[in-house]
Design a protein around this motif. Sequence first.
Motif, PDB file in Angstrom:
ATOM      1  N   LEU A  39      47.187  42.512  17.339  1.00 47.94           N
ATOM      2  CA  LEU A  39      45.850  41.990  17.051  1.00 47.94           C
ATOM      3  C   LEU A  39      45.381  40.994  18.110  1.00 47.94           C
ATOM      4  CD1 LEU A  39      46.010  41.478  13.169  1.00 47.94           C
ATOM      5  CD2 LEU A  39      44.661  43.179  14.430  1.00 47.94           C
ATOM      6  N   ILE A  40      46.332  40.400  18.823  1.00 46.79           N
ATOM      7  CA  ILE A  40      45.970  39.399  19.838  1.00 46.79           C
ATOM      8  C   ILE A  40      46.490  39.786  21.219  1.00 46.79           C
ATOM      9  CG2 ILE A  40      45.815  37.429  18.247  1.00 46.79           C
ATOM     10  CD1 ILE A  40      48.736  36.755  19.049  1.00 46.79           C
ATOM     11  N   LEU A  41      46.956  41.022  21.371  1.00 47.61           N
ATOM     12  CA  LEU A  41      47.595  41.438  22.624  1.00 47.61           C
ATOM     13  C   LEU A  41      46.661  41.269  23.816  1.00 47.61           C
ATOM     14  CD1 LEU A  41      50.102  42.607  23.977  1.00 47.61           C
ATOM     15  CD2 LEU A  41      49.241  44.897  23.475  1.00 47.61           C
ATOM     16  N   ASP A  42      45.376  41.534  23.624  1.00 47.58           N
ATOM     17  CA  ASP A  42      44.445  41.439  24.744  1.00 47.58           C
ATOM     18  C   ASP A  42      44.231  40.002  25.209  1.00 47.58           C
ATOM     19  OD1 ASP A  42      43.120  40.701  22.433  1.00 47.58           O
ATOM     20  OD2 ASP A  42      41.194  41.561  23.062  1.00 47.58           O
ATOM     21  N   GLN A  43      44.691  39.019  24.413  1.00 46.80           N
ATOM     22  CA  GLN A  43      44.566  37.616  24.800  1.00 46.80           C
ATOM     23  C   GLN A  43      45.831  37.069  25.459  1.00 46.80           C
ATOM     24  OE1 GLN A  43      42.855  35.071  21.624  1.00 46.80           O
ATOM     25  NE2 GLN A  43      42.663  36.951  20.437  1.00 46.80           N
ATOM     26  N   LEU A  44      46.926  37.813  25.368  1.00 51.61           N
ATOM     27  CA  LEU A  44      48.218  37.327  25.823  1.00 51.61           C
ATOM     28  C   LEU A  44      48.459  37.655  27.298  1.00 51.61           C
ATOM     29  CD1 LEU A  44      50.428  38.346  22.762  1.00 51.61           C
ATOM     30  CD2 LEU A  44      49.273  36.159  23.188  1.00 51.61           C
ATOM     31  N   ALA A  45      49.419  36.942  27.870  1.00 54.92           N
ATOM     32  CA  ALA A  45      49.786  37.181  29.261  1.00 54.92           C
ATOM     33  C   ALA A  45      50.507  38.523  29.426  1.00 54.92           C
ATOM     34  CB  ALA A  45      50.663  36.046  29.776  1.00 54.92           C
ATOM     35  N   ILE A  46      51.220  38.966  28.378  1.00 56.06           N
ATOM     36  CA  ILE A  46      51.912  40.254  28.457  1.00 56.06           C
ATOM     37  C   ILE A  46      50.904  41.385  28.267  1.00 56.06           C
ATOM     38  CG2 ILE A  46      54.113  39.331  27.662  1.00 56.06           C
ATOM     39  CD1 ILE A  46      53.474  40.505  24.891  1.00 56.06           C
ATOM     40  N   GLU A  47      51.236  42.560  28.814  1.00 55.13           N
ATOM     41  CA  GLU A  47      50.345  43.707  28.713  1.00 55.13           C
ATOM     42  C   GLU A  47      50.834  44.739  27.708  1.00 55.13           C
ATOM     43  OE1 GLU A  47      49.932  45.244  32.630  1.00 55.13           O
ATOM     44  OE2 GLU A  47      48.727  43.549  33.353  1.00 55.13           O
ATOM     45  N   THR A  48      52.161  44.805  27.508  1.00 49.10           N
ATOM     46  CA  THR A  48      52.739  45.766  26.568  1.00 49.10           C
ATOM     47  C   THR A  48      53.725  45.060  25.661  1.00 49.10           C
ATOM     48  OG1 THR A  48      54.504  46.383  28.109  1.00 49.10           O
ATOM     49  CG2 THR A  48      52.466  47.680  28.183  1.00 49.10           C
ATOM     50  N   PHE A  49      54.081  45.733  24.567  1.00 48.07           N
ATOM     51  CA  PHE A  49      54.970  45.119  23.576  1.00 48.07           C
ATOM     52  C   PHE A  49      55.714  46.204  22.809  1.00 48.07           C
ATOM     53  CE2 PHE A  49      55.014  44.274  18.931  1.00 48.07           C
ATOM     54  CZ  PHE A  49      56.115  43.436  18.910  1.00 48.07           C
TER      55      PHE A  49
END
Length: 216
Positions: A39-49
């Motif tokens: 839900l917040i991936l686009d705000q994080l420094a990482i690109e994948t998870f």
Amino acid sequence: MFDKLINKFKKPEPKPQTPEIMGLRIGASFEVDPLAIRLILDQLAIETFEPTQIIKAAGVVDLDGTWVYRFYTDDDAWLQVVAEGGQRDECVVDVKLFHFYDTRDVAGQAAWDKLLQCEIGTASYTLDGRTYERVWTAAGDYHNPVHMEETTYDEDGSHSSTDQFTMLFERPLSDQRTESLFLSAEEKLEAGGYLSRCLVLSTGISLSPSQITIHG
């Protein structure tokens, strides 16, 4: 002959006890609720998870009544568990999932001194346009890095010790959570008798008990 007899009856050296808490240990795996990050991936420094991660190594830091456990995974990540007042599950006060962002070599004593004395403990730190504020407070504008000595155990049974000079930053996200930035200036005595030095940058978020499932 006598040496052979002594060696025959000599007790084998006990294997070192590897870090373990909450069922987390080398060889175990854990699963993070995908919604906790996506839900917040686009705000994080990482690109994948990757929601499911396998623990390949584990480390522990003893800070005089506080223990910092780190479980390193196959996703270039590490789960940090902080326990206060004891090493039991009920003593856990914080769980964060970090991903390695970058590792930068530090060449020479002058660069190392500048990193520790002028750079790592500033009031804020900017990484790729994102500004993080220092979490640990100090009387002045600069905070000397916090020393940690981590003993790390690999899945092959080997272990090593690393001196780390650390600082923690964070920035707000849209859902009232924060993204953490952990800086660690690391110094290690190598087998050849020389010191290797680097700055490790990791970013992460806190996890609640309901957001993580641990598999033995």
